[in-house]
Design a protein around this motif. Structure first.
Motif, mmCIF file in Angstrom:
data_model
loop_
_atom_site.group_PDB
_atom_site.id
_atom_site.type_symbol
_atom_site.label_atom_id
_atom_site.label_comp_id
_atom_site.label_asym_id
_atom_site.label_seq_id
_atom_site.Cartn_x
_atom_site.Cartn_y
_atom_site.Cartn_z
ATOM 1 N N ALA A 58 0.934 -1.083 -0.224
ATOM 2 C CA ALA A 58 0.115 0.141 0.078
ATOM 3 C C ALA A 58 0.856 1.183 0.186
ATOM 4 C CB ALA A 58 -0.817 0.043 1.332
ATOM 5 N N ARG A 59 1.980 1.095 0.633
ATOM 6 C CA ARG A 59 3.028 2.379 0.866
ATOM 7 C C ARG A 59 3.363 2.606 -0.703
ATOM 8 N NH1 ARG A 59 4.831 5.237 4.896
ATOM 9 N NH2 ARG A 59 6.991 6.312 4.644
ATOM 10 N N VAL A 60 3.723 1.664 -1.199
ATOM 11 C CA VAL A 60 4.412 1.602 -2.600
ATOM 12 C C VAL A 60 3.483 2.415 -3.450
ATOM 13 C CG1 VAL A 60 5.632 0.342 -4.590
ATOM 14 C CG2 VAL A 60 6.360 0.191 -2.234
ATOM 15 N N THR A 61 2.443 1.808 -3.373
ATOM 16 C CA THR A 61 1.340 2.091 -4.630
ATOM 17 C C THR A 61 1.054 3.606 -4.328
ATOM 18 O OG1 THR A 61 0.285 -0.056 -4.600
ATOM 19 C CG2 THR A 61 -1.117 1.560 -5.114
ATOM 20 N N ALA A 62 0.809 3.844 -3.051
ATOM 21 C CA ALA A 62 0.383 5.528 -2.697
ATOM 22 C C ALA A 62 1.490 6.215 -3.162
ATOM 23 C CB ALA A 62 0.292 5.601 -1.250
ATOM 24 N N ILE A 63 2.727 6.196 -3.045
ATOM 25 C CA ILE A 63 3.951 7.160 -3.583
ATOM 26 C C ILE A 63 3.885 6.870 -5.140
ATOM 27 C CG2 ILE A 63 6.393 7.521 -3.563
ATOM 28 C CD1 ILE A 63 6.376 6.065 -0.648
ATOM 29 N N LEU A 64 3.738 5.640 -5.768
ATOM 30 C CA LEU A 64 3.736 5.502 -7.258
ATOM 31 C C LEU A 64 2.512 6.433 -7.612
ATOM 32 C CD1 LEU A 64 4.919 1.991 -8.079
ATOM 33 C CD2 LEU A 64 6.146 4.005 -8.069
ATOM 34 N N ASN A 65 1.277 6.350 -7.209
ATOM 35 C CA ASN A 65 0.341 7.234 -7.660
ATOM 36 C C ASN A 65 0.396 8.684 -7.412
ATOM 37 O OD1 ASN A 65 -1.194 4.963 -8.312
ATOM 38 N ND2 ASN A 65 -2.247 4.847 -6.261
ATOM 39 N N LEU A 66 1.215 9.057 -6.263
ATOM 40 C CA LEU A 66 1.641 10.646 -6.143
ATOM 41 C C LEU A 66 2.611 10.864 -7.057
ATOM 42 C CD1 LEU A 66 1.169 12.962 -4.223
ATOM 43 C CD2 LEU A 66 2.929 12.131 -2.908
ATOM 44 N N ILE A 67 3.351 10.167 -7.372
ATOM 45 C CA ILE A 67 4.516 10.651 -8.448
ATOM 46 C C ILE A 67 3.667 10.821 -10.133
ATOM 47 C CG2 ILE A 67 6.548 9.985 -9.830
ATOM 48 C CD1 ILE A 67 7.436 8.498 -7.380
ATOM 49 N N GLY A 68 2.646 10.033 -10.239
ATOM 50 C CA GLY A 68 1.914 9.979 -11.319
ATOM 51 C C GLY A 68 1.166 11.051 -11.518
ATOM 52 N N SER A 69 0.888 11.934 -10.251
ATOM 53 C CA SER A 69 -0.186 13.027 -10.451
ATOM 54 C C SER A 69 0.596 14.213 -10.402
ATOM 55 C CB SER A 69 -0.978 12.989 -9.064
ATOM 56 O OG SER A 69 -0.406 12.945 -7.924
ATOM 57 N N VAL A 70 -0.040 15.440 -10.526
ATOM 58 C CA VAL A 70 0.452 16.785 -10.531
ATOM 59 C C VAL A 70 -0.020 17.587 -9.139
ATOM 60 C CG1 VAL A 70 0.652 19.131 -11.341
ATOM 61 C CG2 VAL A 70 1.008 17.046 -12.878
#
Length: 536
Positions: free
Chosen positions: A80-92
Motif C-alpha cells: 500500500a505504501r509503494v502504491t500510494a507513492i507511485l500514484n503520487l508521482i503519477g499526479s501533479v
C-alpha cells in the motif's frame, strides 16, 4: 476428538486469515493510457504519463522489496505504501491558471491567460521554463512539469519539476506589451507563492529568452524580493551581466553530443549496433537548426562525425561529403536562415528517412511516428527535443534494434547548467574567481620544479618535461565557460553510468528510455518515501 476439532478450527482460522489478506495489487497502466502505445498522434501529456507508468510497472517489485526495512509492516501495508507513492508521482500536486487584463498600445483591452504547474515537491526548489505560445494549456504545462521532475532526477539535480506558460503569440505584441505581460504574470505567481529562489525557479523556454528573465528578476527585486539577498536566483537563463552564466547558450546542444558520446565510446553498447567505437565517419542527420540542433551539430562535427543533412521547416540541406557546421553557423548569422547555403544542396526527399547512422531530432514533438518509423534507417537516435518520438514509433524502431538516447537524459544539458547558474547566484561568486589561477599556477610550477630537478643531474642530458594535452586542458581551464563545460560533462557521465547499470539490471536491452525513467523514479521514490507521507 477435541484435538481434531481444535486442529480443524485452527486450519479454518488460518484459511480465513489468509483470505483476508488482499492479493498484491500490481501497478497497472491506467485505462486511458493503454491506447497511447498504438496511437498515431497521442497527446504529449499522455506520452509522458505512459512512459512513467511503464517504468513503474518494471520497478514495482524492487520497490516493495525495499520496504522490508520496515519489519513491523505487514506485506499488504508495504504494498500500500509503494502504491500510494507511485500514484503520487503519477499526479501533479499543484496547477494554477491565472487571467489578467492588459491595455495594448492601440488602446484595446485584452485578457491574458497564464499557467504554472508544480509536479511533486519532493525536492525544492522546483525547476521549469516559461513558454509563450498559442497552444499553451493546462494539460501541456502539467506534462512538461512532470518530465522536468524526471529529467532533473535523471542527471542528479536536487530539483523538483515545474513548468509555466502564457497563451499568446508573442509576434503580435510590442516589446512594451510583452514586458507588461511578463511583469503582471510574475506578480500573479508571486502573490500565490508559486515562484521564488527557494520555491520554484523558472527559465527561458519556447519564445522566451534572457530578456524576459531579466524582467522577472527586476519585478521580484522591486516587490516581494526587495529584502532577499538571493533575489537573482529567482530565475536562470539570465544575461551574464544580470547574474547569468557563461556557457549556458550552448549547454543543451553540448549535452546532446556528450550523451551520444558516452554510448559511442562504450564498446559494449557499440557491439549491440555492430559499430566501431567513436564518432569518426559516422553519418549524422540533424532535424532542426535552432539553438539545440545547431550546437549539437557543431559538437558532433568537431568530434569527427559527418553531418550529411540538416532538416529545417523551410528548407532541408544535404551534402554526402559532410557539411562544414562552423561555416554554416557564419552563414546563418549573416542571412538569419540556412536557406540558400551554397555548399550543400536542397534535399527534395524527407531527410528523416535518408541513409544515415545517427539521427538527431532537435526541434519539435512527435516527428517520429508509426507512420514513418519503418522508413527510418538510422541505428542510433539522439533526442535533442522533448518528445520527438511517439511510443508507437519507438516500438517499431526498438524492434529493429535502434538505440535511443532519450530526451529525458539527452537534452538535460540546459537544466544542468541552469543549476550551475543557480548555485552561482546563491553563492554570490562566479566560477573560477577564487581558485582557477591557483590551480593553473600549481600545474605550471610542478612542471617547472621537475625540470629544475632534472637539470641537477650531472653527465646526463635529459629532455624537458612537457605536459600532455589532457594536462594542458586542465591547466588552462580557468574561464567560467570552460569550468561549466567540464562540470556538465561530469554530470552527463554520472547519469549515463546509472542508466546503463539500470538497463543491465532490468534486462532492458536497447530500451534506454525505460531505463532512464526507472533510474529517475527510484531516486524520486526514495526521496519521498524517506521524507514520510504527512497527513498534516
Amino acid at each position: 476428538m477435541f484435538r481434531g476439532i481444535t486442529l480443524g478450527l485452527g486450519t479454518w482460522q488460518k484459511a480465513r486469515s489468509f483470505q483476508q489478506v488482499p492479493r498484491r495489487q500490481e501497478h497497472k497502466m491506467p485505462e486511458h493510457l493503454k491506447k497511447v502505445e498504438t496511437d498515431k498522434d497521442p497527446e504529449f501529456s499522455a506520452m509522458v504519463l505512459y512512459y512513467y507508468h511503464k517504468a513503474a510497472q518494471k520497478m514495482e517489485k524492487e520497490l516493495v522489496k525495499e520496504m522490508d526495512v520496515y519489519s513491523h509492516m505487514k506485506p499488504e501495508e508495504k504494498q500500500a505504501r509503494v502504491t500510494a507513492i507511485l500514484n503520487l508521482i503519477g499526479s501533479v500536486t499543484t496547477s494554477l491558471e491565472v487571467s489578467f487584463p492588459i491595455i495594448k498600445s492601440n488602446g484595446q483591452y485584452e485578457i491574458i491567460t497564464g499557467y504554472r504547474s508544480h509536479h511533486i515537491r519532493h525536492r525544492l526548489p522546483l525547476k521549469g521554463g516559461i513558454r509563450y505560445a498559442t497552444d499553451v494549456d493546462e494539460s501541456e504545462v502539467k506534462a512538461l512539469a512532470s518530465i522536468m521532475t524526471f529529467k532533473c532526477a535523471c542527471v542528479n539535480l536536487p530539483y523538483g519539476g515545474s513548468k509555466g506558460g502564457i497563451r499568446i503569440d508573442p509576434k503580435k505584441y510590442t516589446v512594451n506589451e510583452l514586458q507588461t505581460i511578463t511583469r503582471r504574470y510574475t506578480m500573479e505567481l508571486l502573490k500565490r507563492n508559486m515562484i521564488g529562489p527557494g520555491i520554484d525557479v523558472p527559465a527561458p523556454d519556447v519564445n522566451t529568452s534572457p530578456r524576459e528573465m531579466s524582467w522577472i528578476v527586476d519585478q521580484y527585486t522591486k516587490t516581494f524580493g526587495y529584502k532577499d539577498i538571493n533575489a537573482a536566483a529567482i530565475v536562470t537563463g539570465k544575461p551574464v551581466h544580470c547574474g547569468g552564466i557563461n556557457g549556458r547558450n550552448s549547454a543543451t546542444g553540448r549535452g546532446v553530443w556528450k550523451a551520444g558520446d558516452l554510448f559511442l565510446q562504450d564498446k559494449e553498447w557499440m557491439d549491440l549496433l555492430k559499430w566501431k567505437t567513436g564518432w569518426k565517419d559516422k553519418k549524422v542527420i540533424v532535424q532542426g537548426f535552432g539553438n539545440v540542433g545547431s550546437f549539437a551539430a557543431k559538437f558532433v562535427h568537431e568530434a569527427g562525425a559527418k553531418v550529411i543533412g540538416i532538416k529545417e521547416m523551410d528548407v532541408s540541406l544535404e551534402n554526402k561529403d559532410g557539411i562544414d557546421i562552423n561555416d554554416l553557423f557564419a552563414y546563418k548569422d549573416e542571412k538569419k536562415s540556412i536557406k540558400g547555403y551554397s555548399k550543400a544542396t536542397e534535399a527534395k526527399s524527407d531527410l528523416l528517412k535518408a541513409e544515415c547512422d545517427i539521427l538527431m531530432p532537435c526541434a519539435t514533438q512527435k516527428v517520429i511516428t508509426s507512420e514513418n518509423a519503418n522508413d527510418i534507417k538510422a541505428k542510433m537516435i539522439l533526442e535533442g527535443a522533448n518528445g520527438p518520438t511517439t511510443p508507437a514509433g519507438e516500438k517499431i524502431l526498438l524492434d529493429k534494434g535502434v538505440l535511443f538516447v532519450p530526451d529525458l537524459y539527452c537534452n538535460a544539458g540546459g537544466v544542468t547548467v541552469s543549476y550551475f547558474e543557480y548555485l552561482k547566484n546563491i553563492n554570490h561568486v562566479s566560477y573560477g574567481k577564487m581558485n582557477s589561477k591557483t590551480t593553473s599556477q600549481l600545474i605550471h610550477e610542478v612542471i617547472n620544479s621537475i625540470n629544475e630537478s632534472l637539470c641537477q643531474a650531472k653527465d646526463v642530458e635529459l629532455p624537458d618535461i612537457e605536459p600532455n594535452d589532457r594536462l594542458k586542458q586542465i591547466r588552462d581551464c580557468t574561464k567560467e565557460a570552460e569550468i561549466v563545460d567540464a562540470a556538465l560533462q561530469t554530470v552527463m557521465e554520472s547519469a549515463a553510468a546509472g542508466i546503463k547499470a539500470t538497463a543491465n539490471q532490468f534486462e532492458l536491452c536497447n530500451d534506454l528510455r525505460t531505463a532512464a525513467y526507472v533510474w529517475s523514479v527510484f531516486k524520486i521514490f526514495r526521496a519521498m518515501e524517506s521524507s514520510g507521507i504527512s497527513q498534516q
